[in-house]
Design a protein around this motif. Structure first.
Motif, PDB file in Angstrom:
ATOM      1  N   THR A   3       0.837  -1.200   0.000  1.00 16.53           N
ATOM      2  CA  THR A   3       0.000   0.000   0.000  1.00 16.53           C
ATOM      3  C   THR A   3       0.867   1.244   0.000  1.00 16.53           C
ATOM      4  O   THR A   3       0.754   2.066  -0.891  1.00 16.53           O
ATOM      5  CB  THR A   3      -0.949   0.017   1.200  1.00 16.53           C
ATOM      6  N   LEU A  19       4.185   6.799  -3.968  1.00 17.30           N
ATOM      7  CA  LEU A  19       3.816   5.447  -4.378  1.00 17.30           C
ATOM      8  C   LEU A  19       5.048   4.554  -4.309  1.00 17.30           C
ATOM      9  O   LEU A  19       6.110   4.913  -4.829  1.00 17.30           O
ATOM     10  CB  LEU A  19       3.267   5.461  -5.810  1.00 17.30           C
ATOM     11  N   ASP A  29       0.507  10.117  -4.904  1.00 16.13           N
ATOM     12  CA  ASP A  29      -0.940  10.305  -4.900  1.00 16.13           C
ATOM     13  C   ASP A  29      -1.236  11.761  -4.523  1.00 16.13           C
ATOM     14  O   ASP A  29      -0.560  12.331  -3.673  1.00 16.13           O
ATOM     15  CB  ASP A  29      -1.527   9.347  -3.857  1.00 16.13           C
ATOM     16  N   LEU A  44      -6.397   7.928  -4.004  1.00 19.71           N
ATOM     17  CA  LEU A  44      -6.507   6.939  -5.080  1.00 19.71           C
ATOM     18  C   LEU A  44      -7.434   7.397  -6.214  1.00 19.71           C
ATOM     19  O   LEU A  44      -8.147   6.607  -6.810  1.00 19.71           O
ATOM     20  CB  LEU A  44      -6.974   5.591  -4.531  1.00 19.71           C
ATOM     21  N   PHE A  47      -2.944  10.318  -9.664  1.00 18.79           N
ATOM     22  CA  PHE A  47      -1.535  10.165  -9.322  1.00 18.79           C
ATOM     23  C   PHE A  47      -0.692  10.953 -10.321  1.00 18.79           C
ATOM     24  O   PHE A  47      -1.105  11.183 -11.452  1.00 18.79           O
ATOM     25  CB  PHE A  47      -1.108   8.692  -9.377  1.00 18.79           C
ATOM     26  N   CYS A  67      -4.333   0.415  -6.390  1.00 21.37           N
ATOM     27  CA  CYS A  67      -4.681   1.804  -6.710  1.00 21.37           C
ATOM     28  C   CYS A  67      -5.881   1.924  -7.639  1.00 21.37           C
ATOM     29  O   CYS A  67      -6.393   3.021  -7.839  1.00 21.37           O
ATOM     30  CB  CYS A  67      -3.478   2.501  -7.346  1.00 21.37           C
ATOM     31  N   SER A 149      -9.349   5.526 -11.424  1.00 13.71           N
ATOM     32  CA  SER A 149      -8.230   6.390 -11.078  1.00 13.71           C
ATOM     33  C   SER A 149      -7.321   6.616 -12.293  1.00 13.71           C
ATOM     34  O   SER A 149      -7.211   5.757 -13.169  1.00 13.71           O
ATOM     35  CB  SER A 149      -7.412   5.769  -9.945  1.00 13.71           C
TER      36      SER A 149
END
Length: 260
Positions: A3, A19, A29, A44, A47, A67, A149
């Motif tokens: 994560t 990330l 992010d 999320l 990015f 993500c 995303s």
């Protein structure tokens, strides 16, 4: 599972927003940045990153699974894409768009001979003039929930990406201080960006003869840029409207990206 996106008291730090990608060195992010009225950018959703060609299978799986990545927006010139490629992640996502961001000469600044008294601020103002349609197209994509995303990138994730992200954040009302801090967070990654290809610097390299400001991500540069947007264009929202992003789309963009 990697994560790697840590929230503290509901607000992500620059470090927590990074990330954990092995194949990119300037990826983060936008989640946790704050608007003037106290709302936050959702985690999320969007990015930003540097080049994606070195992402390994684990990186790709992380972006897709952890993500929820659906869209990649590539801000590089078509010639850069031919030379450097796109990477395996492009074949794995649902959507890929190439929307080139460029100044007057349509060439990457770090691949040209430049005067030592220049500035990134001047270059960023050129993007507003010469790439307004493509910048508006990027923001319009993000107003479509089906595209999220999304990851926006160029070569270093600093200049073209920096301007597009700054405009995105300003349009949805993120505080200037947060926009500036997000831009300046690249500073910690500059050394890694310059050595990313694993080659030692050579005195005869054209890139190594460029002045230091070409590689900098100084907070003052973004502060100047935001002030220029306000003074010369009436703010980011007005600029975006003139560039072709209507107010209804701007409201949808904020709805997609912000939470209370």
């Amino acid at each position: 599972m990697r994560t790697g996106i840590v929230m503290t008291n509901g607000v992500s730090s620059a470090m927590g927003r990074e990330l954990p990608l092995r194949g990119a060195v300037n990826a983060r992010d936008l989640g946790g940045l704050t608007t003037a009225d106290g709302r936050q950018v959702r985690r999320l959703r969007v990015f930003r990153s540097d080049l994606l060609t070195r992402l390994d299978a684990g990186d790709v799986a992380f972006l897709l699974t952890d993500c929820g990545l659906r869209t990649i927006v590539d801000l590089r010139a078509p010639g850069e894409i031919v030379t450097d490629g796109t990477g395996a992640v492009v074949d794995a996502v649902a959507h890929y768009r190439n929307l080139h961001i460029y100044g007057a000469d349509r060439v990457r600044l770090d691949l040209t001979e430049v005067s030592p008294d220049g500035s990134m601020f001047d270059r960023y103002c050129e993007y507003l003039e010469h790439s307004s349609e493509n910048i508006a197209a990027v923001l319009g994509l993000l107003a479509d929930p089906g595209q999220l995303s999304a990851l926006i990138h160029c070569a270093a994730g600093k200049d073209r990406t920096g301007v597009v992200i700054a405009l995105l954040l300003a349009v949805i009302g993120v505080r200037a201080d947060d926009i500036i801090a997000d831009y300046a967070a690249t500073t910690a990654n500059i050394a890694a960006l310059r050595t990313r290809d694993g080659r030692p610097a050579r005195p005869d390299d054209a890139v190594d003869r460029l002045p230091a400001w070409v590689f900098a991500a100084d907070a003052i540069t973004m502060r100047q840029f935001l002030a220029h947007l306000d003074a010369e264009h009436g703010g980011a929202a007005v600029w975006a409207t003139r560039a072709g992003l209507d107010q209804a789309t701007q409201r949808q963009l904020a709805e997609n990206l912000l939470c209370d």
